[in-house]
Design a protein around this motif. Structure first.
Motif, PDB file in Angstrom:
ATOM      1  N   ARG A 113       0.830  -1.212   0.000  1.00 21.97           N
ATOM      2  CA  ARG A 113       0.000   0.000   0.000  1.00 21.97           C
ATOM      3  C   ARG A 113       0.863   1.260   0.000  1.00 21.97           C
ATOM      4  NH1 ARG A 113      -5.432  -0.955   0.812  1.00 21.97           N
ATOM      5  NH2 ARG A 113      -5.940  -3.110   1.416  1.00 21.97           N
ATOM      6  N   ALA A 114       1.992   1.205   0.705  1.00 23.85           N
ATOM      7  CA  ALA A 114       2.879   2.362   0.755  1.00 23.85           C
ATOM      8  C   ALA A 114       3.522   2.638  -0.603  1.00 23.85           C
ATOM      9  CB  ALA A 114       3.960   2.147   1.806  1.00 23.85           C
ATOM     10  N   LYS A 115       3.684   1.583  -1.413  1.00 25.27           N
ATOM     11  CA  LYS A 115       4.343   1.726  -2.712  1.00 25.27           C
ATOM     12  C   LYS A 115       3.367   1.613  -3.889  1.00 25.27           C
ATOM     13  CE  LYS A 115       8.558   2.087  -1.153  1.00 25.27           C
ATOM     14  NZ  LYS A 115       9.415   3.277  -1.440  1.00 25.27           N
ATOM     15  N   SER A 116       2.060   1.589  -3.600  1.00 27.81           N
ATOM     16  CA  SER A 116       1.029   1.421  -4.645  1.00 27.81           C
ATOM     17  C   SER A 116       1.292   0.170  -5.480  1.00 27.81           C
ATOM     18  CB  SER A 116       0.972   2.659  -5.552  1.00 27.81           C
ATOM     19  OG  SER A 116       0.608   3.796  -4.806  1.00 27.81           O
ATOM     20  N   ALA A 117       1.711  -0.882  -4.796  1.00 27.78           N
ATOM     21  CA  ALA A 117       1.977  -2.170  -5.445  1.00 27.78           C
ATOM     22  C   ALA A 117       1.060  -3.211  -4.824  1.00 27.78           C
ATOM     23  CB  ALA A 117       3.437  -2.567  -5.267  1.00 27.78           C
ATOM     24  N   ASN A 118       0.315  -3.901  -5.645  1.00 31.48           N
ATOM     25  CA  ASN A 118      -0.667  -4.864  -5.154  1.00 31.48           C
ATOM     26  C   ASN A 118      -0.091  -6.277  -5.133  1.00 31.48           C
ATOM     27  OD1 ASN A 118      -2.292  -2.595  -5.220  1.00 31.48           O
ATOM     28  ND2 ASN A 118      -3.186  -3.136  -7.198  1.00 31.48           N
ATOM     29  N   CYS A 119      -0.700  -7.133  -4.322  1.00 32.70           N
ATOM     30  CA  CYS A 119      -0.198  -8.493  -4.154  1.00 32.70           C
ATOM     31  C   CYS A 119      -1.374  -9.456  -4.046  1.00 32.70           C
ATOM     32  CB  CYS A 119       0.674  -8.565  -2.896  1.00 32.70           C
ATOM     33  SG  CYS A 119       1.381 -10.188  -2.565  1.00 32.70           S
ATOM     34  N   LEU A 120      -1.308 -10.524  -4.796  1.00 33.50           N
ATOM     35  CA  LEU A 120      -2.256 -11.623  -4.648  1.00 33.50           C
ATOM     36  C   LEU A 120      -1.504 -12.841  -4.140  1.00 33.50           C
ATOM     37  CD1 LEU A 120      -5.015 -13.086  -5.083  1.00 33.50           C
ATOM     38  CD2 LEU A 120      -4.164 -13.700  -7.356  1.00 33.50           C
ATOM     39  N   VAL A 121      -1.965 -13.389  -3.023  1.00 32.61           N
ATOM     40  CA  VAL A 121      -1.448 -14.666  -2.518  1.00 32.61           C
ATOM     41  C   VAL A 121      -2.561 -15.689  -2.693  1.00 32.61           C
ATOM     42  CG1 VAL A 121      -0.523 -15.916  -0.538  1.00 32.61           C
ATOM     43  CG2 VAL A 121       0.010 -13.482  -0.840  1.00 32.61           C
ATOM     44  N   ALA A 122      -2.327 -16.675  -3.531  1.00 35.01           N
ATOM     45  CA  ALA A 122      -3.374 -17.650  -3.842  1.00 35.01           C
ATOM     46  C   ALA A 122      -2.887 -19.057  -3.515  1.00 35.01           C
ATOM     47  CB  ALA A 122      -3.775 -17.566  -5.311  1.00 35.01           C
ATOM     48  N   PRO A 123      -3.505 -19.720  -2.535  1.00 33.64           N
ATOM     49  CA  PRO A 123      -3.137 -21.111  -2.256  1.00 33.64           C
ATOM     50  C   PRO A 123      -3.391 -22.027  -3.450  1.00 33.64           C
ATOM     51  CG  PRO A 123      -4.379 -20.192  -0.426  1.00 33.64           C
ATOM     52  CD  PRO A 123      -4.466 -19.201  -1.548  1.00 33.64           C
ATOM     53  N   ASN A 124      -4.335 -21.649  -4.302  1.00 31.44           N
ATOM     54  CA  ASN A 124      -4.644 -22.478  -5.469  1.00 31.44           C
ATOM     55  C   ASN A 124      -5.148 -21.583  -6.595  1.00 31.44           C
ATOM     56  OD1 ASN A 124      -5.711 -24.491  -7.298  1.00 31.44           O
ATOM     57  ND2 ASN A 124      -5.733 -25.896  -5.567  1.00 31.44           N
ATOM     58  N   LEU A 245      -5.381 -14.702 -15.344  1.00 28.46           N
ATOM     59  CA  LEU A 245      -6.416 -13.806 -14.836  1.00 28.46           C
ATOM     60  C   LEU A 245      -5.852 -12.877 -13.769  1.00 28.46           C
ATOM     61  CD1 LEU A 245      -9.566 -13.147 -14.660  1.00 28.46           C
ATOM     62  CD2 LEU A 245      -9.572 -14.768 -12.753  1.00 28.46           C
ATOM     63  N   ALA A 246      -5.048 -13.430 -12.859  1.00 28.98           N
ATOM     64  CA  ALA A 246      -4.470 -12.628 -11.781  1.00 28.98           C
ATOM     65  C   ALA A 246      -3.565 -11.531 -12.327  1.00 28.98           C
ATOM     66  CB  ALA A 246      -3.698 -13.533 -10.831  1.00 28.98           C
ATOM     67  N   CYS A 247      -2.735 -11.856 -13.320  1.00 21.05           N
ATOM     68  CA  CYS A 247      -1.844 -10.855 -13.910  1.00 21.05           C
ATOM     69  C   CYS A 247      -2.629  -9.693 -14.518  1.00 21.05           C
ATOM     70  CB  CYS A 247      -0.960 -11.497 -14.978  1.00 21.05           C
ATOM     71  SG  CYS A 247       0.286 -12.631 -14.342  1.00 21.05           S
ATOM     72  N   LYS A 248      -3.766 -10.004 -15.106  1.00 21.39           N
ATOM     73  CA  LYS A 248      -4.563  -8.967 -15.767  1.00 21.39           C
ATOM     74  C   LYS A 248      -5.353  -8.111 -14.781  1.00 21.39           C
ATOM     75  CE  LYS A 248      -5.186 -11.677 -20.004  1.00 21.39           C
ATOM     76  NZ  LYS A 248      -6.156 -12.357 -20.898  1.00 21.39           N
ATOM     77  N   LYS A 249      -5.756  -8.685 -13.649  1.00 17.62           N
ATOM     78  CA  LYS A 249      -6.649  -7.980 -12.733  1.00 17.62           C
ATOM     79  C   LYS A 249      -5.954  -7.354 -11.528  1.00 17.62           C
ATOM     80  CE  LYS A 249     -11.177 -10.008 -13.621  1.00 17.62           C
ATOM     81  NZ  LYS A 249     -12.434 -10.425 -12.956  1.00 17.62           N
ATOM     82  N   ILE A 250      -4.707  -7.698 -11.277  1.00 15.53           N
ATOM     83  CA  ILE A 250      -4.080  -7.330 -10.015  1.00 15.53           C
ATOM     84  C   ILE A 250      -4.009  -5.820  -9.792  1.00 15.53           C
ATOM     85  CG2 ILE A 250      -1.712  -7.373 -10.936  1.00 15.53           C
ATOM     86  CD1 ILE A 250      -0.956  -8.685  -8.182  1.00 15.53           C
ATOM     87  N   LEU A 256      -2.868  -6.308  -0.264  1.00 16.52           N
ATOM     88  CA  LEU A 256      -2.715  -7.753  -0.418  1.00 16.52           C
ATOM     89  C   LEU A 256      -4.071  -8.439  -0.385  1.00 16.52           C
ATOM     90  CD1 LEU A 256      -0.032 -10.093   0.980  1.00 16.52           C
ATOM     91  CD2 LEU A 256      -2.444 -10.676   1.380  1.00 16.52           C
ATOM     92  N   THR A 257      -4.310  -9.285  -1.359  1.00 17.65           N
ATOM     93  CA  THR A 257      -5.523 -10.089  -1.430  1.00 17.65           C
ATOM     94  C   THR A 257      -5.140 -11.552  -1.215  1.00 17.65           C
ATOM     95  OG1 THR A 257      -6.516  -8.553  -3.013  1.00 17.65           O
ATOM     96  CG2 THR A 257      -7.486 -10.757  -2.861  1.00 17.65           C
ATOM     97  N   TYR A 258      -5.885 -12.245  -0.346  1.00 19.98           N
ATOM     98  CA  TYR A 258      -5.595 -13.650  -0.066  1.00 19.98           C
ATOM     99  C   TYR A 258      -6.702 -14.513  -0.647  1.00 19.98           C
ATOM    100  CZ  TYR A 258      -4.238 -17.850   2.552  1.00 19.98           C
ATOM    101  OH  TYR A 258      -3.850 -19.118   2.894  1.00 19.98           O
ATOM    102  N   GLY A 259      -6.367 -15.241  -1.715  1.00 20.03           N
ATOM    103  CA  GLY A 259      -7.336 -16.123  -2.350  1.00 20.03           C
ATOM    104  C   GLY A 259      -7.807 -15.591  -3.689  1.00 20.03           C
ATOM    105  N   LEU A 260      -7.731 -16.438  -4.711  1.00 23.41           N
ATOM    106  CA  LEU A 260      -8.127 -16.047  -6.069  1.00 23.41           C
ATOM    107  C   LEU A 260      -9.624 -15.753  -6.161  1.00 23.41           C
ATOM    108  CD1 LEU A 260      -7.206 -15.778  -9.066  1.00 23.41           C
ATOM    109  CD2 LEU A 260      -7.792 -18.201  -9.346  1.00 23.41           C
TER     110      LEU A 260
END
Length: 264
Positions: A113-124, A245-250, A256-260
């Motif tokens: 959030r401090a760097k305006s960079a988003n993160c998706l952590v997806a177990p599957n 999909l994640a690359c296009k929507k992130i 940080l989002t946890y779960g696709l």
């Protein structure tokens, strides 16, 4: 979106290279693997020379390619430091590597959030697996007695799987919200570990054998009936639509989002 793949020479990394390269809305700019630096990506995806390099270190790859997003399929031992490095430089990150704790995810959320960079952590990243988890949570209030069996190849680093843990947490949340509890389990272990591991009120059993890829059963027990949800990933190709999909929507999901499932 310019995409760099970290862990590019691994089994998942190679499939990600192919999927990103074949998608018309994404641009593959390189890969990172410490043992294959300098090689052309084509050596790992079976194509004609692409003149797209693999780099020996993450920072070298970032400096050379200036990616918008990095897909990371490395190992639990290095994922946290990798993620801090990527997010602190303002790069979006799609993480398929398991092993991040809730505290670590919270720290990565703050950095991003401090760097305006988003993160998706997806177990599957399998769309079918996401639907399995969603369905399991919807069934839990009606079938509160439930156990999970997850089956993976014997080179998987962790047990239980991140998918099984997340499934259990979603089930537990649904049961708490509905104010229902499991029946009393009168079984006592004669051999420690025979009943598996607990995530709150849900038992998980892990199987690790050659021949499996990624499989999970959620078994519900009712009055004179059982209900089983099973999902099978027959190859690593099943994860690629979710990765793309994640690359296009992130860029549309801050922090940080946890779960696709949140991207669907």
């Amino acid at each position: 979106m310019r995409v760099l793949v970290n862990g590019a020479a691994g089994k998942m990394g190679r499939e990600v290279l192919k999927a990103v390269h074949n998608d018309v809305e994404l641009t593959l700019v390189g890969g990172v693997d410490p043992t294959h630096g300098g090689k052309d990506v084509s050596e790992f995806i079976g194509s004609q020379p692409l003149h797209i390099k693999l780099y020996s270190s993450l920072q070298e790859g970032i400096d050379a390619t200036k990616p918008d997003v990095i897909v990371d399929f490395t190992t639990p031992a290095i994922i946290f430091e990798n993620a801090k490095t990527m997010l602190s430089q303002g790069i979006h990150v799609v993480i398929g590597t398991t092993g991040l704790s809730a505290e670590q995810r919270a720290e990565l959320d703050s950095i991003g959030r401090a760097k305006s960079a988003n993160c998706l952590v997806a177990p599957n990243f399998s769309l079918g697996a996401v639907m399995m988890m969603k369905t399991a949570a919807e069934l839990a209030p009606y079938f509160p007695d439930v156990e999970i069996i997850e089956l993976h190849h014997n080179h998987k680093y962790d047990a239980p799987s991140g998918t099984a843990v997340l499934t259990a947490k979603l089930i537990n949340d649904a049961k708490t919200k509905a104010n229902v509890k499991s029946s009393e389990d009168l079984t006592r272990e004669s051999l420690p570990g025979a009943r598996g591991a607990k995530v709150d009120d849900v038992t998980i059993h892990s199987v690790r054998l050659p021949g499996y890829v990624a499989h999970q059963e959620v078994i519900f027990g009712g009055y004179d009936e059982t209900l089983i949800i099973r999902h099978d990933s027959l190859s690593r190709l099943s994860f690629m639509p979710g990765v793309v999909l994640a690359c296009k929507k992130i860029k549309s999901y801050p922090g940080l989002t946890y779960g696709l499932e949140h991207y669907l």
